[in-house]
Design an enzyme around this catalytic site. Structure first.
Site, PDB file in Angstrom:
ATOM      1  N   HIS A  62       0.836  -1.216   0.042  1.00 43.65           N
ATOM      2  CA  HIS A  62       0.049  -0.046   0.011  1.00 43.65           C
ATOM      3  C   HIS A  62       0.966   1.276  -0.032  1.00 43.65           C
ATOM      4  O   HIS A  62       0.860   2.130  -0.968  1.00 43.65           O
ATOM      5  CB  HIS A  62      -1.023  -0.045   1.169  1.00 43.65           C
ATOM      6  CG  HIS A  62      -1.793   1.243   1.582  1.00 43.65           C
ATOM      7  ND1 HIS A  62      -2.510   1.780   0.522  1.00 43.65           N
ATOM      8  CD2 HIS A  62      -1.376   2.125   2.417  1.00 43.65           C
ATOM      9  CE1 HIS A  62      -2.788   2.935   0.845  1.00 43.65           C
ATOM     10  NE2 HIS A  62      -2.494   3.250   2.187  1.00 43.65           N
ATOM     11  N   HIS A  86       4.851   6.639   5.241  1.00 45.65           N
ATOM     12  CA  HIS A  86       3.803   7.752   5.764  1.00 45.65           C
ATOM     13  C   HIS A  86       3.099   6.894   6.876  1.00 45.65           C
ATOM     14  O   HIS A  86       2.438   7.410   7.849  1.00 45.65           O
ATOM     15  CB  HIS A  86       2.766   8.274   4.645  1.00 45.65           C
ATOM     16  CG  HIS A  86       1.875   7.148   4.069  1.00 45.65           C
ATOM     17  ND1 HIS A  86       1.951   6.280   3.021  1.00 45.65           N
ATOM     18  CD2 HIS A  86       0.373   6.995   4.593  1.00 45.65           C
ATOM     19  CE1 HIS A  86       1.018   5.571   2.964  1.00 45.65           C
ATOM     20  NE2 HIS A  86       0.151   5.907   3.741  1.00 45.65           N
ATOM     21  N   GLU A  90       2.670   5.550  12.461  1.00 42.12           N
ATOM     22  CA  GLU A  90       1.349   5.060  13.053  1.00 42.12           C
ATOM     23  C   GLU A  90       1.182   3.655  13.373  1.00 42.12           C
ATOM     24  O   GLU A  90       0.711   3.186  14.570  1.00 42.12           O
ATOM     25  CB  GLU A  90       0.269   5.690  12.348  1.00 42.12           C
ATOM     26  CG  GLU A  90      -0.963   5.420  12.796  1.00 42.12           C
ATOM     27  CD  GLU A  90      -2.034   5.655  11.582  1.00 42.12           C
ATOM     28  OE1 GLU A  90      -3.319   5.519  12.182  1.00 42.12           O
ATOM     29  OE2 GLU A  90      -1.809   6.027  10.476  1.00 42.12           O
ATOM     30  N   ASP A  91       1.689   2.868  12.471  1.00 45.17           N
ATOM     31  CA  ASP A  91       1.392   1.316  12.395  1.00 45.17           C
ATOM     32  C   ASP A  91       2.832   0.521  13.140  1.00 45.17           C
ATOM     33  O   ASP A  91       2.438  -0.762  13.089  1.00 45.17           O
ATOM     34  CB  ASP A  91       0.908   0.822  11.403  1.00 45.17           C
ATOM     35  CG  ASP A  91      -0.446   1.625  11.024  1.00 45.17           C
ATOM     36  OD1 ASP A  91      -1.052   2.071  11.735  1.00 45.17           O
ATOM     37  OD2 ASP A  91      -0.740   1.842   9.807  1.00 45.17           O
ATOM     38  N   ASP A 153      -3.183   8.272  -0.777  1.00 40.21           N
ATOM     39  CA  ASP A 153      -3.394   7.282   0.043  1.00 40.21           C
ATOM     40  C   ASP A 153      -4.786   6.867  -0.252  1.00 40.21           C
ATOM     41  O   ASP A 153      -5.333   5.737  -0.291  1.00 40.21           O
ATOM     42  CB  ASP A 153      -3.346   7.790   1.426  1.00 40.21           C
ATOM     43  CG  ASP A 153      -3.685   6.720   2.316  1.00 40.21           C
ATOM     44  OD1 ASP A 153      -3.070   5.720   2.672  1.00 40.21           O
ATOM     45  OD2 ASP A 153      -4.881   6.914   3.175  1.00 40.21           O
ATOM     46  N   ASP A 274     -19.668  19.960 -22.564  1.00 38.59           N
ATOM     47  CA  ASP A 274     -18.401  19.475 -22.705  1.00 38.59           C
ATOM     48  C   ASP A 274     -18.234  17.779 -22.491  1.00 38.59           C
ATOM     49  O   ASP A 274     -17.376  17.248 -21.811  1.00 38.59           O
ATOM     50  CB  ASP A 274     -17.526  19.860 -21.424  1.00 38.59           C
ATOM     51  CG  ASP A 274     -18.337  19.673 -20.159  1.00 38.59           C
ATOM     52  OD1 ASP A 274     -19.545  19.365 -20.105  1.00 38.59           O
ATOM     53  OD2 ASP A 274     -17.562  20.108 -19.058  1.00 38.59           O
TER      54      ASP A 274
END
Length: 730
Positions: A62, A86, A90-91, A153, A274
């Site tokens: 990911h 990123h 956090e993980d 993300d 358009d």
């Protein structure tokens, strides 16, 4: 740790593929930057070891895919490396200090920003979403590269959303359509916006998505018209401008945009200007205008469908020429732009190097979003979605300064956009030289002159047509401040009365009052009293009890709420006190002293006041207001000697009270009638009233009323009336 991410190193086909795709997206980088990226890839793989996505793939695929999306947008190496890492803080076991030490402060800053945006948890979906968005827009104001990572993300999550339950996928899709797609548009990520919205559309509204795809398949002539338009335009340019290079591409409008235009406006596919689009990319601006002339020479242009976004770019820095022409009766949109304009439009220059405006401040649309920061969660979500999805208009001051506002903005929104004080003092406006009402909606190109008066203030009525957070919050703040000033003034009058009749030292009396009301200072206490949140009767009783305790006297059950005003007259306590019984057929009644909120009423023994008959009030130093019958000789004698001791009294129904209402209102027709109707609806009987226009240009109204509500509730009702600036009830 080795920086060499060879395929044998990972031993997982999913990771091998993700790394290879990322490497292919950065082939134009210098070798030192590519080496640093390889190091980040290895670091991220080791940090996420053992973690899998819901689809079963290794989790590292990911962030690698997110980094690839960011790289394809043309982002600088630090942003791509930040995308790889990123989720690590956090993980995983990785700390921000680890990232800073291994990859430098720029990457650490981006990882920190992405972590703060993601680190919102809770059971309330609205609260979680609102908190996450607040952090997202603060991060955008601080460093737009963080939002580039978060949008990438979200896009990759939508690409792989099939592993989620349909209900959760639909919620993510709806959020993406409301926030992330419009945000990508604001930042100029045209390609990302189109894919993100179409994928979100598929999970948020699957039935409509499939229906639209089938509808387009039933119209094969759209593709035929597109190919014919590209072929004929290419031949025409080769014949008339063949010595200058150009590239021609085409597309059918993306699905979510088609659906929104047809569903919201109830329009048919064929009516879209358009739906079919042809783009011509040339070398320079001069070529843009020359090609535009050749397009109009080839096909008939549709009136009022020409847009010059080169001379006046869009709010997201988008530049191009747009025109709509007719080909065999079908409309085709033709866009003409330079190669640089094309790269910026597709990949979002605003988020990389041209984001900050020349003033060094964030764009005006972002300022308006940040202005909603303190709103309630539901209001915030609605306001942000509305702001992001709205179009912008450009409005000028008489001096030629340009302000951008959302479509639907009024003269008042413009006044507050220029300056808060100009908004507060706005009393009129001229648009293009003509006087207009304050609720006039502006359009692009308007020149607006605001007329101000120093003595005026914003009306709550303005909330009915203002759309920007800045205007709405300033209007509410002005009225909140005015209400507090009014409450404080009314409360200060009661405090003066309390403290002037104290039997304690000033310091002791203040301490008793603050302790009883549980507040920290007298200003706050005055505001609490004026708003009806602090009971004057209770405060007065506390002072009396404290005074008796200080003197060593056992306090009697309190009968007075404010310490005595004057000494009792001789003979006042000779007979048992109390009113006379109510006459037959007269409902139970009680005595009120309008304008003397919280003052105790006591009964003498010299007379018996009869309900419904006249009353005389005599101020007493020890017993508040002494209630006499209207013909009491002793009371008449006391008042003849000292008229200043007279207090106004009135009979009111049991359970009601009499109060004095003071209002400051807009000087508009029907204002008095509006107040009177509101008083009637609140169950008030008006005993007397006065009104006048003050030097501030506002209407000042005073009423003596008998009412059932407590004073705080009545004041609250009146303050909610359109046109009422302040209201006090005492």
């Amino acid at each position: 740790m080795s920086p060499d991410p060879s395929p044998e190193r990972y031993a997982d086909p999913y990771v091998d593929t993700a790394v290879a795709e990322l490497e292919a997206a950065v082939t134009a980088w210098d070798e030192p930057d590519r080496a640093q990226l390889r190091k980040a890839v290895v670091y991220g793989i080791e940090a996420h070891t053992g973690q899998n996505r819901k689809s079963g793939e290794p989790y590292i695929t990911h962030p690698l895919a997110v980094a690839k999306i960011v790289a394809e947008l043309g982002a600088e190496p630090a942003t791509v490396i930040g995308a790889v890492l990123h989720d690590t803080v956090e993980d995983t076991w990785v700390t921000l200090e680890d990232v800073d030490r291994e990859f430098g402060p720029q990457v650490a800053l981006l990882v920190d920003g992405a972590t703060k945006v993601a680190a919102v948890r809770g059971d309330d979906p609205d609260r979680v979403e609102a908190s996450r968005l607040r952090k997202l827009f603060v991060a955008l104001a601080a460093d737009p590269r963080v939002v580039t990572i978060k949008l990438a993300d979200r896009l990759h999550n939508l690409r792989t959303i099939g592993s989620l339950p349909s209900a959760k996928a639909a919620r993510i899709g709806r959020e993406s359509l409301a926030i992330h797609g419009p945000l990508a548009h604001r930042l100029g990520f045209a390609l990302m916006k189109a894919e993100l919205e179409d994928r979100a559309f598929a999970v948020a509204h699957p039935d409509e998505y499939l229906e639209l795809i089938a509808d387009l398949k039933d119209r094969p002539y759209l593709e035929l018209t597109l190919r014919e338009a590209m072929s004929r335009l290419g031949d025409h340019l080769d014949a008339h401008d063949g010595d200058r290079p150009h590239e021609i591409t085409g597309r059918i409008k993306h699905l979510w945009s088609i659906y929104r235009k047809t569903a919201d406006a109830g329009r048919d596919l064929e009516s879209l200007h358009d739906l079919i689009g042809v783009r011509v990319v040339v070398d320079d601006v001069e070529d843009c205008y020359r090609v535009l002339g050749l397009v109009h020479a080839l096909w008939e242009p549709v009136p009022d469908r020409f847009k010059d976004y080169i001379a006046r770019p869009k709010f997201n820095a988008y530049r191009s020429l747009h025109t709509t022409v007719l080909l065999r009766g079908r409309m085709v949109e033709v866009q003409v732009r330079t190669r640089r304009m094309h790269a910026e439009a597709e990949h979002g220059s605003a988020a990389h190097h041209a984001y900050k405006q020349g003033t060094g401040t964030e764009p005006q649309w972002l300022s308006r979003v940040l202005a909603w920061h303190d709103a309630e969660d539901s209001e915030y979500l609605t306001a942000v979605a509305g702001e992001l999805q709205s179009q912008e208009i450009w409005v000028l001051t008489p001096q030629g300064d340009v302000h951008s506002l959302p479509v639907g903005a009024s003269v008042v929104d413009f006044a507050y956009a220029v300056h808060s004080q100009i908004g507060d003092r706005c009393s009129g406006a001229r648009v293009n030289g003509a006087l207009v009402p304050l609720n006039t909606r502006l359009v692009s190109g308007n020149t607006v002159e605001i007329i101000t008066r120093r003595t005026t203030g914003p009306s709550l009525d303005w909330l009915e047509w203002t759309v920007t957070a800045r205007a709405r919050q300033r209007i509410r703040a002005w009225h909140t401040r005015a209400r507090r000033d009014s409450d404080r003034a009314a409360g200060e009058a009661a405090l003066v009365t309390l403290l002037s009749r104290r039997r304690l030292s000033r310091a002791q009396a203040e301490e008793v009052l603050l302790r009883t009301a549980n507040v920290d200072d007298l200003d706050l206490l005055a505001e609490e009293i004026g708003a009806g949140r602090a009971d004057v009767t209770m405060l007065a009783g506390a002072l009396s009890a404290a005074a008796l305790t200080a003197s060593g006297t056992v306090p009697e059950p309190p009968t007075a709420s404010i310490p005595a005003l004057t000494e009792p007259a001789a003979g006042e306590a000779e007979t048992p006190p109390g009113p006379a019984p109510s006459p037959p057929g007269v409902a139970p009644m009680q005595v009120a002293a309008p304008g003397l909120s919280g003052v105790a009423l006591t009964w003498p023994g010299c007379c018996h006041a009869v309900p419904g008959h006249g009353l005389l009030g005599v101020l007493s130093r020890t017993r508040g207001v002494v209630v006499h019958a209207g013909d009491c000789r002793q009371a008449l004698a006391h008042l003849a000697k000292d008229p200043a001791r007279s207090a106004r009294l009135a009979w009111v129904r049991a359970g009601s009270q009499m109060s004095v209402i003071e209002l400051v209102c807009e000087n508009t027709p029907g204002m008095v009638a509006r107040v009177v109707i509101a008083l009637a609806e609140a169950g008030c009987d008006i005993e007397a009233s006065t009104s006048y226009i003050g030097q501030d240009g506002a209407g000042h109204q005073t009423y003596e009323v008998i009412h059932p509500d407590n004073r705080g509730q009545l004041a609250g009702r009146l303050r909610e009336l359109p046109g009422v600036r302040s209201a006090s009830v005492r």
